[in-house]
Design a protein around this motif. Structure first.
Motif, PDB file in Angstrom:
ATOM      1  N   VAL A 117      31.716  55.586  38.859  1.00 41.05           N
ATOM      2  CA  VAL A 117      32.695  54.504  38.826  1.00 41.05           C
ATOM      3  C   VAL A 117      32.053  53.512  40.053  1.00 41.05           C
ATOM      4  O   VAL A 117      31.760  53.813  40.807  1.00 41.05           O
ATOM      5  CB  VAL A 117      34.015  55.092  39.481  1.00 41.05           C
ATOM      6  CG1 VAL A 117      34.857  54.006  39.554  1.00 41.05           C
ATOM      7  CG2 VAL A 117      34.469  56.197  38.412  1.00 41.05           C
ATOM      8  N   SER A 118      32.383  52.320  39.642  1.00 41.42           N
ATOM      9  CA  SER A 118      31.981  51.060  40.433  1.00 41.42           C
ATOM     10  C   SER A 118      33.342  50.119  40.781  1.00 41.42           C
ATOM     11  O   SER A 118      33.871  49.980  39.741  1.00 41.42           O
ATOM     12  CB  SER A 118      30.850  50.441  40.097  1.00 41.42           C
ATOM     13  OG  SER A 118      31.018  49.716  38.871  1.00 41.42           O
ATOM     14  N   ILE A 119      33.554  49.867  41.756  1.00 35.99           N
ATOM     15  CA  ILE A 119      34.947  49.154  42.287  1.00 35.99           C
ATOM     16  C   ILE A 119      34.712  47.638  41.861  1.00 35.99           C
ATOM     17  O   ILE A 119      33.606  46.947  42.403  1.00 35.99           O
ATOM     18  CB  ILE A 119      35.356  49.472  43.556  1.00 35.99           C
ATOM     19  CG1 ILE A 119      35.604  50.869  43.995  1.00 35.99           C
ATOM     20  CG2 ILE A 119      36.387  48.407  43.799  1.00 35.99           C
ATOM     21  CD1 ILE A 119      36.226  51.030  45.224  1.00 35.99           C
ATOM     22  N   SER A 120      35.364  47.054  41.047  1.00 36.18           N
ATOM     23  CA  SER A 120      35.514  45.679  40.568  1.00 36.18           C
ATOM     24  C   SER A 120      35.888  44.901  41.616  1.00 36.18           C
ATOM     25  O   SER A 120      36.822  45.345  42.118  1.00 36.18           O
ATOM     26  CB  SER A 120      36.168  45.501  39.369  1.00 36.18           C
ATOM     27  OG  SER A 120      35.729  46.419  38.281  1.00 36.18           O
TER      28      SER A 120
END
Length: 121
Positions: A117-120
């Protein structure tokens, strides 16, 4: 399934452990143990806790897998009948199987996928 929970021993105590019989040669790393409960209808709940995913290790038909709740070092011991007992440790500080309504769930996982997961922004 190539493995089956035989029983839980000393539940609620320091040496709490699950015994798993190996029914056919398999990789124990394709199995996951979960703690859950039952619904009011008597079905297995989907509120799973305390997952333990076994590390990859080939085990043979007739072997025994012992999963302790406590901390310890993974090891194996050969039995007189030529089978092996494999010891695994969950590494938890407290017991898992401490209520009558608890349910030990053994899952076989053939395939899985992970996604970071990468935070937008």
């Amino acid at each position: 399934m190539n493995a089956k929970i035989r029983k839980i021993i000393d539940n609620g105590h320091n040496d709490e452990r699950i015994l798993i019989d190996i029914l056919a040669d398999t990789d124990i790393g394709k199995f996951l143990v979960l703690d859950t409960t039952y619904t009011s209808a008597g079905e297995v709940s989907n509120k799973v806790r305390h997952p333990y995913w076994f590390p990859d290790k080939v085990v043979k038909k007739g072997d025994l897998v012992v999963l302790y709740t406590k901390k310890g070092k993974i090891s194996s011991a050969e039995n007189k009948d030529g089978t092996t007992t494999h010891f695994f440790y969950w590494g938890l500080d407290s017991n898992v199987w401490n209520n009558d309504g608890d349910c030990a769930l053994l899952l076989h996982i053939d395939e899985w996928q992970s996604h970071k997961v990468s935070i937008s922004k």
